[in-house]
Structure formats: structure tokens, C-alpha cells
Motif scaffolding. Structure first.
Motif, PDB file in Angstrom:
ATOM      1  N   UNK A 161       0.825  -7.869  14.133  1.00 18.34           N
ATOM      2  CA  UNK A 161       0.526  -6.521  13.643  1.00 18.34           C
ATOM      3  C   UNK A 161      -0.970  -6.396  13.458  1.00 18.34           C
ATOM      4  N   UNK A 162      -1.493  -5.206  13.655  1.00 23.23           N
ATOM      5  CA  UNK A 162      -2.901  -4.937  13.365  1.00 23.23           C
ATOM      6  C   UNK A 162      -2.946  -4.042  12.132  1.00 23.23           C
ATOM      7  N   UNK A 163      -3.738  -4.470  11.150  1.00 23.19           N
ATOM      8  CA  UNK A 163      -3.753  -3.824   9.846  1.00 23.19           C
ATOM      9  C   UNK A 163      -5.132  -3.252   9.559  1.00 23.19           C
ATOM     10  N   UNK A 164      -5.175  -2.021   9.097  1.00 21.87           N
ATOM     11  CA  UNK A 164      -6.432  -1.390   8.701  1.00 21.87           C
ATOM     12  C   UNK A 164      -6.867  -1.995   7.367  1.00 21.87           C
ATOM     13  N   UNK A 165      -8.047  -2.660   7.380  1.00 15.78           N
ATOM     14  CA  UNK A 165      -8.486  -3.393   6.186  1.00 15.78           C
ATOM     15  C   UNK A 165      -8.684  -2.476   4.989  1.00 15.78           C
ATOM     16  N   UNK A 166      -9.202  -1.275   5.248  1.00 13.32           N
ATOM     17  CA  UNK A 166      -9.547  -0.380   4.145  1.00 13.32           C
ATOM     18  C   UNK A 166      -8.292   0.240   3.505  1.00 13.32           C
ATOM     19  N   UNK A 167      -7.450   0.840   4.344  1.00  8.30           N
ATOM     20  CA  UNK A 167      -6.277   1.531   3.792  1.00  8.30           C
ATOM     21  C   UNK A 167      -5.098   0.596   3.565  1.00  8.30           C
ATOM     22  N   UNK A 168      -5.119  -0.598   4.186  1.00 11.57           N
ATOM     23  CA  UNK A 168      -3.974  -1.497   4.087  1.00 11.57           C
ATOM     24  C   UNK A 168      -2.766  -1.031   4.882  1.00 11.57           C
ATOM     25  N   UNK A 169      -2.985  -0.113   5.828  1.00  9.86           N
ATOM     26  CA  UNK A 169      -1.864   0.380   6.630  1.00  9.86           C
ATOM     27  C   UNK A 169      -1.749  -0.365   7.951  1.00  9.86           C
ATOM     28  N   UNK A 170      -0.492  -0.619   8.357  1.00 10.59           N
ATOM     29  CA  UNK A 170      -0.274  -1.178   9.688  1.00 10.59           C
ATOM     30  C   UNK A 170      -0.608  -0.096  10.710  1.00 10.59           C
ATOM     31  N   UNK A 171      -1.523  -0.382  11.593  1.00  6.87           N
ATOM     32  CA  UNK A 171      -1.908   0.615  12.590  1.00  6.87           C
ATOM     33  C   UNK A 171      -1.150   0.395  13.906  1.00  6.87           C
TER      34      UNK A 171
END
Lengths: 125, 125
Positions: A37-47
Motif C-alpha cells: 500500500x502507498x500511504x500519504x504521510x501527512x494525512x495518513x490515508x491509503x492512496x
């Protein structure tokens, strides 16, 4: 009721359980598996869920970044379900397993979300 | 400028790169490592990073679910940084490595977020 809150099945899934899970078409055909999975570091959302395709449709060992919202889990298959036909799959943005997708290129990410007709995880085009 | 958007470093991190990454105190002391991430299936948000502690402070092989927002990455250490003292760590909600945290128990999750003073990932108490 308090009891409902206490006993309802949880909505959380472990990252290392998602990795390796099969991805199948609605008819059950296996397309590949989730590599990571690739995760947005800032929002913590799985992109993205990165789909690994090993030779399906003669496509070679390619990786396809799929917007997370495009996948759904099918308990019957114990797999993620992806409703995608051959043409869409062959033309989908992909990268070779030994290379990296250019995750820093927002215009490439925009094209990817438009391709799958999914609103971008960062809020808007 | 368009060029800025095209060249800025990406904000995405791979799940299988987070797993295994060390967790250190601001002074550099190693507390443990990230065992896995727990992801909310519906929103696609990372809710917890599960911290594996192997004998630190004589605590045994325990797992601690940390609200994702509590961790920050420190490039100098190449590790996640967690500002937590011995007392807070010893009293933190944890579970044994061979057992599972009761992820379905919202009241337990509430207690956990209150403990770390982090707003809950589902929006509010």
C-alpha cells in the motif's frame, strides 16, 4: 445500545494482511495480488494499492497503482475484487517491478485518477 | 509554478517500508519497531501503528497500538520518533504478541486515544 458498539465487528485491517492478498475479477478470475500500500504521510490515508500482475494477459511482471477506493473486499473470494476488463487493464498506468512509479509527479497521479474515474485522495484536481 | 508541482518530493510511503522501521526516543534510544499498520477499511485511513517492544524496560514481547498521529518520522535517525517517558510507556494500552487487541471495542479505542491525547481517527469521542 452500548452493547452494539461493544460487539460490532471492527473495521480495521492489518497492512501485512492486505499485502499478498489476491485480486480477482467479479467472475473469480485472478488478476494478481496486492504488493503493498502507498500511504500519504501527512494525512495518513491509503492512496494506492499497488497491484502486482505476474504475466496476466501476457503483460509481464508489472505493477499497477490502483486508487484504494477502486478496490473492494469480497469475503466469498477472500480476495479484493476489481471490476476491470482486458482493454482497461492493458492500457492502465503501470511500472516495471524493478522501477518505481514517479510518486512525486502530481500530473501523473492526476492522469491515473482520471483513468480510473476516482476522485483524487488529496481532495480535488 | 508548474515545475514545483512536478518536482517536489512525494509524500507517499510504502506500507512494507514502514513495517520493521525502528521507533526511537528523541534522544535516539531504540524503543522497538513498527510491526504493522492498522487501516480503517471504510475511510482508508491509517488508524494505528502497532509498535513491537522486545524486552524494552523489561516489558516482554508486547505490542502497543499507537495512534498514527502520535508518530513522526525523523530522517536523522531513519526511524520514527516517539516522545514517551518510561512511566507513560509502562502504563500504555498493550497486548501480548500471540493475542489480538480487541479492535472491535470502540470504548477500548476511546481509552487508548485519551491516553495518548490524540483525537480519534473516526472523528470524535
Amino acid at each position: 445500545m452500548v452493547t452494539d458498539t461493544m460487539t460490532k465487528p471492527h473495521q480495521l485491517i492489518a497492512s501485512d494482511r492486505v499485502e499478498g492478498t489476491a485480486v480477482r475479477r467479479p467472475n473469480g478470475d485472478k488478476i494478481g495480488h496486492i504488493e503493498r500500500l502507498m500511504i500519504d504521510k501527512v494525512s495518513g490515508k491509503v492512496s494506492y494499492a499497488v497491484l502486482s500482475i505476474g504475466g496476466f494477459l501476457g503483460m509481464g511482471a508489472n505493477l499497477l497503482p490502483l486508487p484504494w477506493a477502486r478496490l473492494k473486499y469480497n469475503p466469498k473470494f477472500e480476495a479484493y475484487e476489481l471490476d476491470i476488463d482486458d482493454e482497461e487493464l492493458k492500457a492502465a498506468p503501470s511500472f516495471r517491478a524493478d522501477k518505481d512509479f514517479d510518486w512525486g509527479d502530481r500530473s501523473q497521479e492526476e492522469a491515473l485518477h482520471r483513468y480510473y474515474d476516482i476522485p483524487p485522495y488529496w481532495g480535488g484536481f
